[in-house]
Design an enzyme around this catalytic site. Sequence first.
Site, PDB file in Angstrom:
ATOM      1  N   ARG A  90     -17.914   6.316 -29.486  1.00 27.81           N
ATOM      2  CA  ARG A  90     -18.988   6.328 -29.938  1.00 27.81           C
ATOM      3  C   ARG A  90     -18.844   5.626 -31.221  1.00 27.81           C
ATOM      4  NH1 ARG A  90     -22.992  11.577 -31.608  1.00 27.81           N
ATOM      5  NH2 ARG A  90     -24.566  10.440 -32.864  1.00 27.81           N
ATOM      6  N   ASN A 145     -26.184  10.825 -22.099  1.00 27.46           N
ATOM      7  CA  ASN A 145     -26.814   9.643 -22.600  1.00 27.46           C
ATOM      8  C   ASN A 145     -26.043   8.461 -21.940  1.00 27.46           C
ATOM      9  OD1 ASN A 145     -29.124  10.524 -23.962  1.00 27.46           O
ATOM     10  ND2 ASN A 145     -27.917  11.154 -25.823  1.00 27.46           N
ATOM     11  N   CYS A 165     -33.984  15.335 -21.990  1.00 31.18           N
ATOM     12  CA  CYS A 165     -33.892  15.138 -23.424  1.00 31.18           C
ATOM     13  C   CYS A 165     -34.485  16.175 -24.275  1.00 31.18           C
ATOM     14  CB  CYS A 165     -34.407  13.721 -23.645  1.00 31.18           C
ATOM     15  SG  CYS A 165     -34.371  13.229 -25.352  1.00 31.18           S
ATOM     16  N   HIS A 195     -35.622   8.201 -25.084  1.00 33.16           N
ATOM     17  CA  HIS A 195     -35.241   7.461 -26.274  1.00 33.16           C
ATOM     18  C   HIS A 195     -36.465   6.408 -26.488  1.00 33.16           C
ATOM     19  CE1 HIS A 195     -31.284   9.462 -26.989  1.00 33.16           C
ATOM     20  NE2 HIS A 195     -32.367  10.492 -26.886  1.00 33.16           N
ATOM     21  N   TYR A 246     -36.245   7.313 -32.481  1.00 35.89           N
ATOM     22  CA  TYR A 246     -35.624   6.259 -31.848  1.00 35.89           C
ATOM     23  C   TYR A 246     -36.391   4.834 -31.974  1.00 35.89           C
ATOM     24  CZ  TYR A 246     -32.272   9.830 -30.293  1.00 35.89           C
ATOM     25  OH  TYR A 246     -31.198  10.578 -30.171  1.00 35.89           O
TER      26      TYR A 246
END
Length: 423
Positions: A90, A145, A165, A195, A246
Amino acid sequence: MKVAVVGGGSTYTPELVDGFARLRHLLPIEELWLVDPDASRLELVSGLSRRIFSKAGHPGRIMTTRSIEEGVSDADVVLLQLRVGGQAARQGDETFPHEVCCIGQETTGPGGLAKALRTVPVVLGIAETVRKRAKPDAWIIDFTNPVGIVTRALLQAGHRAVGLCNVAIGFQRRFAALLDMDHHDISLLHVGLNHLTWELGVGLRTGGTSLDVLPRILDHHLEEIAQEVQLPASLISLQRAVPSYYLRYFYAHDQVLREQRAHPSRAEAVMEVERALLEKYADPALDVKPEELSLRGGAYYSEAAVDLMASLTSDRGDTRVVNVLNEGTLPFLPDDHVIEVPAVIGSGGITVPPVGALPDDIVGLISHVASYERLALEAALHGGRDRVARAMLAHPLVGQHDKAEKLTDLLLAANGEHLAWAT
């Protein structure tokens, strides 16, 4: 009922377990299996999870295993919450795009593409084990995700799957608080891709009817909402809709990029939070989820998961916001694309009511990102530098050939160990 959580060693898991304990009248779990390759994290997380169950008087057993086969065997529901490459991957997703002045984020843009490439093959492998070992009518719930791309991969491969989500349930709770109403009386016209969603309507149920109170919310609470989603109030007024947080990456790209480059990454912050949480989980006296867990993210994750599982297994026929096949709901997208909308959930399947026409600017952005998502899934399924580069170029946060080429090379350099075709 047996529920398996793949990625059960996540620091998220006590949030989920807390929901199972509090809402056990909705979901009669007899066995909860936590599956994770990290034995040390499993020990800490499962210890706290068992203490949470015990304090709540929950009769279910919590089991742990490093084996996918054992964990999902005879399961009724399998929840996926894994992170291929961990927080280190990440960190790369959130930083390598900065080298060419692009947003670094783990679910959208170049970082989101990297995560999709790492994740889809692993999830499909797990799903095949679920197909062979779980109950024939078992559901796979994907919280991993990028949810839209991963869920489409599962559905395209014929799995009984749905994506989840927590953005919608967060808005539902927030709007209920603003209106001083019970959240059960609030429904959302939540539309878009995972998102990449907007609240186009807020239904308030009174006396057997539902009234759209979004105009009232915008008239009286515009500045509060703008602060929460960190976007200008003038944008929300212009669209007469509430974009998810987002959308900042699209509508405030340059500002977000400046913020990202001036501060430590979210991955670094999460790693610090996780270290602190695991220390707390090790305390044998701790039998509730710690307050610090809220810093990890995933607000209302447990409520969303429990409600969805209960709806899928008990045929309640209620409405939940989920990631499902389009099948004509948004006529400008292919039927087999995955969208995030309210749907009626039952044990026999999922039905999506009509959502109506969308404004052209929203249609345009959804269509653009959906085209990227289709190319991203092709790259994740079949590999190859050209497929990655084409998906990269298609993303509206990239959109320039020279940037796409450089980003592709950076992505492959950072993720080679996780991409079998790239070695």
